[in-house]
Design an enzyme around this catalytic site. Structure first.
Site, PDB file in Angstrom:
ATOM      1  N   VAL A   1       0.845  -1.186   0.000  1.00  0.00           N
ATOM      2  CA  VAL A   1       0.000   0.000   0.000  1.00  0.00           C
ATOM      3  C   VAL A   1       0.884   1.241   0.000  1.00  0.00           C
ATOM      4  CG1 VAL A   1      -1.711   1.332   1.286  1.00  0.00           C
ATOM      5  CG2 VAL A   1      -1.876  -1.158   1.226  1.00  0.00           C
ATOM      6  N   SER A   2       0.670   2.148  -0.941  1.00  0.00           N
ATOM      7  CA  SER A   2       1.369   3.436  -0.971  1.00  0.00           C
ATOM      8  C   SER A   2       2.888   3.216  -0.989  1.00  0.00           C
ATOM      9  CB  SER A   2       0.916   4.283   0.217  1.00  0.00           C
ATOM     10  OG  SER A   2       1.280   5.634   0.053  1.00  0.00           O
ATOM     11  N   TRP A   3       3.625   3.716   0.013  1.00  0.00           N
ATOM     12  CA  TRP A   3       5.078   3.505   0.085  1.00  0.00           C
ATOM     13  C   TRP A   3       5.403   2.019   0.016  1.00  0.00           C
ATOM     14  CZ3 TRP A   3       8.509   0.993   3.314  1.00  0.00           C
ATOM     15  CH2 TRP A   3       9.847   1.410   3.295  1.00  0.00           C
TER      16      TRP A   3
ATOM     17  N   THR B   1      -0.720   3.080  -5.030  1.00  0.00           N
ATOM     18  CA  THR B   1       0.725   3.278  -5.143  1.00  0.00           C
ATOM     19  C   THR B   1       1.081   3.704  -6.554  1.00  0.00           C
ATOM     20  OG1 THR B   1       2.853   2.295  -4.548  1.00  0.00           O
ATOM     21  CG2 THR B   1       1.331   0.902  -5.782  1.00  0.00           C
TER      22      THR B   1
END
Length: 279
Positions: free
Chosen positions: A109-111, A135
């Site tokens: 998720v994301s980073w 992401t």
């Protein structure tokens, strides 16, 4: 796993510290059913593995899960020097090996989606399937609005619950626009506040990193999940990734940056179907 003071059981998961590739990472391991491929969960910047509690509760209970805290985040020891994405992906591979698995799926998720991409390209035979949600491709991406990027530059939203609630709708979008306090509280499940230095190390790990050159080399089936109201990761980034991935699939959902957590009841079945689907 080590049997130090931080070892215990939480919600059916064995927790402890694993040392791999020169790093000590706090790990939660839910063994699941014998013979199943585990899913490694990589959380967003400044957040520990507790961020995934809502998603874990909705995923197939027989699926083995491997959750971990990035260096200095949650219950993982603070790093002494900065690190890069390839080094952390190497340590994560060591964690999976130490747990006795020959192959693994990975979700980011994301980073954590950047880390998941790095993990997949470094382990083409060991990594079976990839799920990328909210992401993008790192430094070379369609960026968020400057005001949103400014909010993301410091860990204040991870350290100050009231501040997080006040800006949740602006930076996370989706259901956070109407239920900001509930969504923001997902970031404050860990009793320890995120320290500034480990957060800066996470930013440094991503500095200059991009997956654009190697996305066409990823042969794993990859599910790219994009929200239609994600201020941090504009939707177009997911569409670009899906086009570059040889076996990429796109799932567009109505929601914001944290929808896979705040709307886990809706999105967990999508993840399960993909992971259990035919090649």
């Amino acid at each position: 796993m080590s049997r130090g003071d931080d070892t215990g059981r939480r919600r059916g998961r064995v927790t402890g510290t694993i040392r791999a590739a020169g790093r000590a990472l706090h790990v939660d391991h839910r063994p699941g059913a014998a013979g199943r491929v585990p899913l490694v969960l990589c959380s967003g910047i400044g957040t520990s593995s507790t961020l995934f509690d809502a998603l874990v509760d909705r995923l197939d209970p027989d699926r083995p899960l491997v959750l971990f805290d990035a260096p200095g985040i949650g219950r993982s020891p603070r790093p002494i020097v900065p690190y890069r994405m390839p080094a952390l992906a190497c340590a994560l591979r060591g964690v999976v090996d130490r747990l006795g698995y020959r192959r693994a799926d990975v979700l980011g998720v994301s980073w954590g989606g950047g880390l998941a991409q790095q993990y997949a390209v470094q382990n083409p035979r060991h990594c079976r399937r990839v799920v990328l949600t909210a992401t993008a491709t790192g430094t070379l991406m369609v960026p968020a609005a400057p005001r949103v990027l400014l909010r993301m530059a410091t860990p204040r939203r991870h350290r100050d619950p009231e501040y997080a609630r006040s800006i949740a709708g602006e930076i996370y979008g989706g259901s956070a626009r109407t239920a900001g306090p509930r969504v923001a509280d997902l970031l404050h499940r860990e009793p320890r506040a995120t320290s500034v230095l480990p957060y800066l190390f996470q930013l440094a790990a991503m500095a200059g990193w991009t997956s654009l050159p190697f996305l066409p080399l990823l042969r794993q089936p990859t599910l790219v999940m994009v929200g239609d109201d994600d201020p941090i990761i504009p939707e177009v980034n997911g569409r670009i990734m899906q086009r570059l991935l040889p076996r990429g699939r796109l799932h567009r959902y109505r929601g914001g940056h944290l929808a896979v957590l705040s709307e886990a009841a809706e999105l967990a079945p999508v993840i399960d179907r993909f992971l259990d689907g035919p090649d």
